[in-house]
Design an enzyme around this catalytic site. Structure first.
Site, short mmCIF file in Angstrom:
data_model
loop_
_atom_site.label_atom_id
_atom_site.label_comp_id
_atom_site.label_asym_id
_atom_site.label_seq_id
_atom_site.Cartn_x
_atom_site.Cartn_y
_atom_site.Cartn_z
N THR A 222 -21.38 -81.33 15.88
CA THR A 222 -21.96 -81.18 14.93
C THR A 222 -21.39 -80.00 13.72
OG1 THR A 222 -24.06 -81.92 15.60
CG2 THR A 222 -24.20 -80.48 13.84
N ASP B 200 -15.36 -64.77 -15.18
CA ASP B 200 -14.47 -64.94 -13.97
C ASP B 200 -13.51 -66.13 -14.33
OD1 ASP B 200 -16.44 -66.58 -13.60
OD2 ASP B 200 -16.48 -66.51 -11.53
N THR C 79 -18.66 -68.07 -4.36
CA THR C 79 -19.85 -68.78 -3.96
C THR C 79 -19.81 -70.01 -4.62
OG1 THR C 79 -21.08 -66.57 -4.18
CG2 THR C 79 -22.50 -68.45 -4.54
N THR D 167 -20.74 -62.05 -4.31
CA THR D 167 -21.11 -61.38 -2.88
C THR D 167 -20.13 -60.32 -2.66
OG1 THR D 167 -19.17 -63.03 -2.19
CG2 THR D 167 -21.65 -64.00 -2.02
N ARG D 168 -19.40 -60.33 -3.53
CA ARG D 168 -18.28 -58.79 -3.20
C ARG D 168 -17.86 -58.37 -4.38
NH1 ARG D 168 -12.57 -60.74 -0.53
NH2 ARG D 168 -12.20 -62.42 -2.00
#
EC number: 2.7.1.33
Length: 237
Positions: free
Chosen positions: A166, A95, A116, A12-13
């Site tokens: 919720t 990673d 993620t 994502t980055r």
């Protein structure tokens, strides 16, 4: 002297930081994948990537025009005292590999990445990787629920042990599931090793979980720290 840089490219980055003269990590910058035209330039780009192939190729193209050389970190069976549990090193994400190396000063350690995915890896005092777990992160859980039931918001809410709304129930359930898995792993790690390992959190979602794991330490740059150690040894080879 031309500056060398460290690049950690996730799903994502993209995070990057200058490599310090002492082998440390300088100030970290974060970029969205669409912002690669704003990347720094320098001497050697040390890259760790778990991003998809198309995104990785775009990044490599951008780095090629900005750096004299690109060195790509890959998982190996042993490195700097670490011995991984996987029979096939290529199946262990780089990673996770680098985070365990970055945590060398804290072994024995339970290394938890919150991006993620939620990754958990146990390293004993001697550097032996005892294995790990992979699960969806709280963010991905919310996104998956929203994809299947659009009325369930992908963000928002306040954590509560027993929520009465919720959105609050969603964040409580997803964060709570991650916390429970980490706590279970910590309990089993203590049983296996005979004493409690250091619990380290890293990744974009680490701070949110840290509120529920008071004994944990947040090391947000753990992958870059491991990449810096890898870069130092790669340069010396």
């Amino acid at each position: 002297m031309t500056q060398d840089w460290l690049f950690d490219f996730g799903n994502t980055r993209l995070k990057c930081a200058p490599l310090g003269a002492d082998g440390g990590v300088g100030d970290v910058r974060a970029f969205a994948p669409s912002e690669i035209d704003s990347l720094p330039s320098g001497g050697v780009a040390y890259l760790a990537s778990v991003a998809g192939e198309d995104a990785r190729v775009r990044l490599l193209d951008a780095l090629t025009g900005r750096f004299r050389r690109i060195a790509i970190a890959r998982t190996t069976a042993t490195f700097d005292g670490l011995r991984i549990a996987y029979a096939n090193p290529r199946k262990l994400g780089v990673d996770r590999f680098l985070a365990m190396i970055g945590a060398r000063d804290a072994w024995p350690a339970l290394v938890v990445g919150v991006g993620t995915g939620l990754t958990i890896d146990l390293v004993d005092a001697g550097g032996l990787h005892r294995g790990g777990r992979i699960a969806p992160s709280p963010t991905l859980m919310r996104e998956m629920l929203h994809a299947r039931a659009t009325q369930l918001a992908p963000i928002g809410g306040t954590y509560a042990e027993f929520a009465n709304d919720t959105e609050d129930a969603l964040v409580s359930g997803c964060d709570g599931a991650a916390v429970a898995l980490i706590e279970r792993s910590a309990t089993e790690a203590t049983r296996l090793l005979g004493s409690a390992p250091t619990l380290l959190l890293h990744g974009g979602g680490a701070d949110a979980l840290h509120a529920h794991l008071p004994d944990a330490r947040v090391r947000s740059t753990l992958v870059l720290e491991g990449l810096a150690r890898w870069a130092h040894m790669e340069a010396a080879a």
